[in-house]
Design an enzyme around this catalytic site. Sequence first.
Site, PDB file in Angstrom:
ATOM      1  N   CYS A 133      -3.954  -1.033  -1.960  1.00 39.68           N
ATOM      2  CA  CYS A 133      -4.218   0.394  -2.174  1.00 39.68           C
ATOM      3  C   CYS A 133      -5.199   0.591  -3.338  1.00 39.68           C
ATOM      4  O   CYS A 133      -4.968   0.100  -4.448  1.00 39.68           O
ATOM      5  CB  CYS A 133      -2.891   1.064  -2.499  1.00 39.68           C
ATOM      6  N   ASN A 134      -6.272   1.314  -3.088  1.00 34.16           N
ATOM      7  CA  ASN A 134      -7.226   1.602  -4.163  1.00 34.16           C
ATOM      8  C   ASN A 134      -6.594   2.431  -5.268  1.00 34.16           C
ATOM      9  O   ASN A 134      -6.848   2.207  -6.451  1.00 34.16           O
ATOM     10  CB  ASN A 134      -8.428   2.361  -3.593  1.00 34.16           C
ATOM     11  N   GLU A 164      -5.621   9.672   9.494  1.00 37.36           N
ATOM     12  CA  GLU A 164      -4.241   9.482   9.973  1.00 37.36           C
ATOM     13  C   GLU A 164      -4.001  10.274  11.261  1.00 37.36           C
ATOM     14  O   GLU A 164      -3.152   9.906  12.065  1.00 37.36           O
ATOM     15  CB  GLU A 164      -3.236   9.867   8.888  1.00 37.36           C
ATOM     16  N   ASP A 199       0.862  -1.188   0.000  1.00 44.15           N
ATOM     17  CA  ASP A 199       0.000   0.000   0.000  1.00 44.15           C
ATOM     18  C   ASP A 199       0.893   1.231   0.000  1.00 44.15           C
ATOM     19  O   ASP A 199       2.083   1.159   0.295  1.00 44.15           O
ATOM     20  CB  ASP A 199      -0.875  -0.004   1.269  1.00 44.15           C
ATOM     21  N   SER A 200       0.281   2.375  -0.285  1.00 41.77           N
ATOM     22  CA  SER A 200       1.021   3.633  -0.259  1.00 41.77           C
ATOM     23  C   SER A 200       1.434   4.026   1.165  1.00 41.77           C
ATOM     24  O   SER A 200       2.283   4.887   1.335  1.00 41.77           O
ATOM     25  CB  SER A 200       0.152   4.740  -0.850  1.00 41.77           C
ATOM     26  N   HIS A 238      -8.493   4.170   3.676  1.00 46.71           N
ATOM     27  CA  HIS A 238      -8.686   4.894   4.939  1.00 46.71           C
ATOM     28  C   HIS A 238     -10.148   5.078   5.325  1.00 46.71           C
ATOM     29  O   HIS A 238     -10.466   5.265   6.490  1.00 46.71           O
ATOM     30  CB  HIS A 238      -8.074   6.298   4.842  1.00 46.71           C
ATOM     31  N   CYS A 273     -11.324   3.646  -0.834  1.00 49.63           N
ATOM     32  CA  CYS A 273     -10.012   4.088  -0.355  1.00 49.63           C
ATOM     33  C   CYS A 273      -9.766   3.372   0.962  1.00 49.63           C
ATOM     34  O   CYS A 273     -10.694   3.228   1.785  1.00 49.63           O
ATOM     35  CB  CYS A 273     -10.016   5.605  -0.147  1.00 49.63           C
TER      36      CYS A 273
HETATM   37  N1  DGL Z   1      -4.041   3.922   0.090  1.00 49.41           N
HETATM   38  C1  DGL Z   1      -4.654   4.992  -0.652  1.00 49.41           C
HETATM   39  C2  DGL Z   1      -5.925   4.467  -1.329  1.00 49.41           C
HETATM   40  O1  DGL Z   1      -6.497   3.480  -0.960  1.00 49.41           O
HETATM   41  C3  DGL Z   1      -4.978   6.198   0.234  1.00 49.41           C
HETATM   42  C4  DGL Z   1      -3.779   6.974   0.675  1.00 49.41           C
HETATM   43  C5  DGL Z   1      -3.026   7.638  -0.463  1.00 49.41           C
HETATM   44  O2  DGL Z   1      -3.542   8.609  -1.068  1.00 49.41           O
HETATM   45  O3  DGL Z   1      -1.928   7.197  -0.751  1.00 49.41           O
HETATM   46  O4  DGL Z   1      -6.371   5.042  -2.291  1.00 49.41           O
END
Ligand code: DGL
Length: 266
Positions: free
Chosen positions: A76-77, A155, A13-14, A188, A186
């Site tokens: 990660c989406n 966060e 994931d990011s 989060h 997403c």
């Molecule tokens: N993990 C990212 C998502 O699911 C959200 C955080 C980001 O913008 O990197 O889209």
Amino acid sequence: MNHMREQAIGVFDSGVGGLTVLKELIKTLPQEQFIYIGDTARVPYGTRSKEVIVRFARELAQFLLRKNVKCMVVACNTVSATCMQDLAQLVPVPLLGVIIPSVERIIATTKSKHVAVIGTPATIASNAYQQALQARMPEITIYAKACPLFVPITEEGLEQSDIARLTARHYLSDIPATVDTVHLGCTHYPLLTDAIKQVVGNKHIIDSAQPTAEAVRRMLEEQSLLVTRNTHTPNQLYMTDLSDRLKNIAVHFLGDADCDYQRAMI
Ligand code: DGL
């Protein structure tokens, strides 16, 4: 004997958001070992261009390939929406993103065929959800909206605050009444379910974690890749930046699941 099946499952994931997906994966596949990498040094991806997201995502995938994972889950989406074709060229093991399992869940849930999909600016701009939904249900009406402030709010642990409620109202108060299903596209956003519910009312709210974990389980079964050993090796959690603050945020997303936290150099 298929030794591959005893290898770990790679998840990336990011940042820490993908831990909402990892949490569900651990619940669904408790015998498996997971190696997770979150790019906490460079998060967020969701406000960046596709070229940059692809470059970062390739580096995370290469890190997991060096760990010899038996399959790879893009938690990660944003990466799933923008990079799956680029990653497929690089990754020789089974590769799963969150979009297709989520789309199948949305289709199975909606009765009115009017749905809302919310996500990062990159996810919404990619049209990945819109295209995959329309391909499966041509008559569907999709309300798609980027909600970039939701990421920093979660966060900071502020999901039960007035800031969260006001932001949810700002983004979501114009969702049409005909929409019966809201997809949190997403990593989060599941933490904001209460604030989102207060705005959208009595609609189905779904997210990517559970459908993705189910899709991974099905894929492992179909490809005879489920682990057979009983000895459980601890899950490994790598982050490209690791500090007490980041570790606390990670625990906020993952809960107290047993993991070894380490800094990754990629
Ligand atoms: N993990 C990212 C998502 O699911 C959200 C955080 C980001 O913008 O990197 O889209």
